[in-house]
Design an enzyme around this catalytic site. Structure first.
Site, PDB file in Angstrom:
ATOM      1  N   GLU A 271       0.822  -1.221   0.000  1.00  0.00           N
ATOM      2  CA  GLU A 271       0.000   0.000   0.000  1.00  0.00           C
ATOM      3  C   GLU A 271       0.848   1.260   0.000  1.00  0.00           C
ATOM      4  OE1 GLU A 271      -2.987   0.154   3.097  1.00  0.00           O
ATOM      5  OE2 GLU A 271      -4.364  -1.055   1.916  1.00  0.00           O
ATOM      6  N   HIS A 292       9.306 -26.904  -1.306  1.00  0.00           N
ATOM      7  CA  HIS A 292       8.778 -28.084  -1.982  1.00  0.00           C
ATOM      8  C   HIS A 292       7.659 -27.721  -2.959  1.00  0.00           C
ATOM      9  CE1 HIS A 292      11.094 -30.801   0.666  1.00  0.00           C
ATOM     10  NE2 HIS A 292      11.032 -29.726   1.449  1.00  0.00           N
ATOM     11  N   LYS A 398     -13.046   0.891  -2.735  1.00  0.00           N
ATOM     12  CA  LYS A 398     -14.088   1.028  -1.706  1.00  0.00           C
ATOM     13  C   LYS A 398     -15.272   1.825  -2.268  1.00  0.00           C
ATOM     14  CE  LYS A 398     -11.244   0.869   2.532  1.00  0.00           C
ATOM     15  NZ  LYS A 398     -10.720   1.630   3.668  1.00  0.00           N
TER      16      LYS A 398
HETATM   17  O1  PA5 Z   1      -3.563   1.079   5.903  1.00  0.00           O
HETATM   18  C1  PA5 Z   1      -4.690   1.503   5.699  1.00  0.00           C
HETATM   19  O2  PA5 Z   1      -4.972   2.699   5.865  1.00  0.00           O
HETATM   20  C2  PA5 Z   1      -5.835   0.587   5.281  1.00  0.00           C
HETATM   21  O3  PA5 Z   1      -5.403  -0.710   5.053  1.00  0.00           O
HETATM   22  C3  PA5 Z   1      -6.901   0.564   6.366  1.00  0.00           C
HETATM   23  O4  PA5 Z   1      -6.318   0.168   7.585  1.00  0.00           O
HETATM   24  C4  PA5 Z   1      -8.061  -0.366   6.027  1.00  0.00           C
HETATM   25  O5  PA5 Z   1      -8.593  -0.062   4.775  1.00  0.00           O
HETATM   26  C5  PA5 Z   1      -9.168  -0.267   7.092  1.00  0.00           C
HETATM   27  O6  PA5 Z   1      -9.610   1.051   7.225  1.00  0.00           O
HETATM   28  P1  PA5 Z   1     -10.365   1.570   8.506  1.00  0.00           P
HETATM   29  O7  PA5 Z   1      -9.472   1.468   9.678  1.00  0.00           O
HETATM   30  O8  PA5 Z   1     -10.720   2.984   8.178  1.00  0.00           O
HETATM   31  O9  PA5 Z   1     -11.594   0.716   8.672  1.00  0.00           O
END
Ligand code: PA5
Length: 406
Positions: A271, A292, A398
């Site tokens: 990310e 393996h 999303k």
């Molecule tokens: O690193 C990030 O920001 C994302 O992976 C969020 O943690 C994830 O999408 C969950 O979001 P939220 O904490 O708003 O529910």
């Protein structure tokens, strides 16, 4: 002893690494300046609120008295850090089990978890920074209904713990309206960098893992004058290997308890770096099992990758083989031989290899690892010229998914 990085088998020269020193210094300056958004995690190990840690420990004691099963509801950065840490480290044997909901949208998965609620006392811990994530919202409402059916509204409210933004989002609104015990996700720390905030610390403390040890490990990394050397050389090596056409980082571990730690790294790297058409694709491999299955590819397949080996040097237990051709040898001996043998074989085939030596898997060294990877990730992303702290691609899916639903 601290963790150390060995890049002598990466195929990179000291000159190549050193040539990036100014760019690394500029990245570090940006991280430590306090002026960049979402860099609250950089100084956190040095400046965290001790009273809040005390409160986390007190609340975790209450949860441990209330239940034998804590269901944590959250996804991505609101789940992986806690899951990875609880799996990796020694827990207290009589601590509640910690299980996770909202990490997918499978009815089968959640139906199984709901059935477990019938068998023992339960608490819920809902975690969402935005307070609007579909997986979290959907499953929290399912589990909350089941909790109310089990205990009645008044008691259920005492068994719900919320971790979310201080002011914004539907979860904060509900928390205030219902009176759940709650903690705040700092506004200057993004989900995947939040494991050392209440997001990770509360579930980890409930499992009986030493959260003060974690913070101390991270503190030694943040506070030590040499800490940036190894994180920087790892970060630069990753960047240079991508430039040389190695687009995949095959992150390997030899301890199954590190499986979710690698999942956490995959989210952190994926990310933070995968944007604007760049980034390393982080892949996870569990050895020796995957030797393996994937061993053939690693040895002779298309050379699009390099390997990063998580090498835990000391194990708290060992076992001697009682009979057969390996009689008298121990499992740790064999595991160490596998690490060395695989590095030798793959390196001879021309695969660049980075080895990260972890003295042992305890809370202190694990805290070091968290801070090491967060820092390396942010530096590499900055060298790549991308923002390590946003995730526009995640937001895009999303939004599209919500269009389908509403
Ligand atoms: O690193 C990030 O920001 C994302 O992976 C969020 O943690 C994830 O999408 C969950 O979001 P939220 O904490 O708003 O529910």
């Amino acid at each position: 002893m601290d963790l150390r990085v060995d890049i002598s088998r990466s195929g990179l020269t000291g000159e190549e690494i050193n040539a990036k020193k100014d760019a690394v210094d500029a990245a570090l300056e940006r991280l430590w300046s306090g002026k960049e958004d979402f860099t609250g995690w950089v100084k956190l190990p040095l400046e965290y609120d001790k009273n809040e840690v005390e409160r986390i420990l007190n609340v975790s004691d209450i949860i441990r008295q209330q239940c034998g099963l804590l269901i944590v509801i959250g996804i991505g950065g609101s789940y992986l850090g806690a899951k990875a840490t609880i799996d990796a480290l020694e827990k207290e044997p009589d601590a509640p089990q910690v299980k996770f909901a909202g990490i997918n949208l499978s009815a089968v998965y959640h139906a199984r978890l709901l059935r477990e609620m019938d068998l023992q006392d339960v608490c819920l811990c809902v975690i969402s920074k935005s307070g609007t994530t579909v997986e979290t919202t959907a499953t929290f409402n399912i589990f909350k209904k089941a909790l109310i059916e089990k205990y009645g509204k008044e008691e259920a409210v005492k068994r719900i713990y919320a971790i979310t933004d201080e002011k914004n989002g539907a979860l904060r609104e509900e928390t205030e309206a219902e009176g759940y015990t709650s903690f705040v996700i700092p506004s200057d720390i993004g989900g995947r960098y939040s494991v050392l905030t209440p997001v990770g610390l509360l579930p980890i403390a409930v499992a009986g893992v030493d959260i003060r040890g974690l913070l101390q490990g991270a503190e030694t990394m943040a506070g030590s004058p040499e800490w940036d050397f190894d994180a920087s050389s790892y970060a630069v090596a990753r960047f240079l290997l991508l430039q040389k056409g190695k687009a995949v980082e095959a992150i390997q571990h030899y301890e199954p308890s590190l499986k979710y730690f690698v999942e956490w790294i995959k989210q952190l790297f994926g990310e933070s770096e995968g944007k604007d058409g760049t980034g390393l694709f982080p892949a996870g491999l569990e050895l020796t099992a995957d030797l393996h299955s994937m061993g053939q590819f690693l040895q002779q397949g298309s050379q699009i990758f390099f390997e990063t080996v998580l090498n835990v040097k000391n194990s708290p237990v060992d076992m001697t083989i009682p009979a057969g051709p390996l009689e008298g040898k121990t499992l740790n001996q064999l595991n160490r031989a596998a690490v060395r043998g695989v590095i030798e074989a793959h390196s001879s085939a021309g695969v660049p290899i980075i080895r990260i030596d972890i003295p042992e898997l305890d809370a202190f060294h694990y805290g070091q690892l968290i801070y090491f990877f967060e820092t390396s990730c942010a530096i590499t992303a900055m060298l790549m010229g991308v923002n390590p702290f946003d995730q526009p691609g995640v937001e895009a899916y999303k939004k599209e998914m919500k269009k389908e639903i509403f």
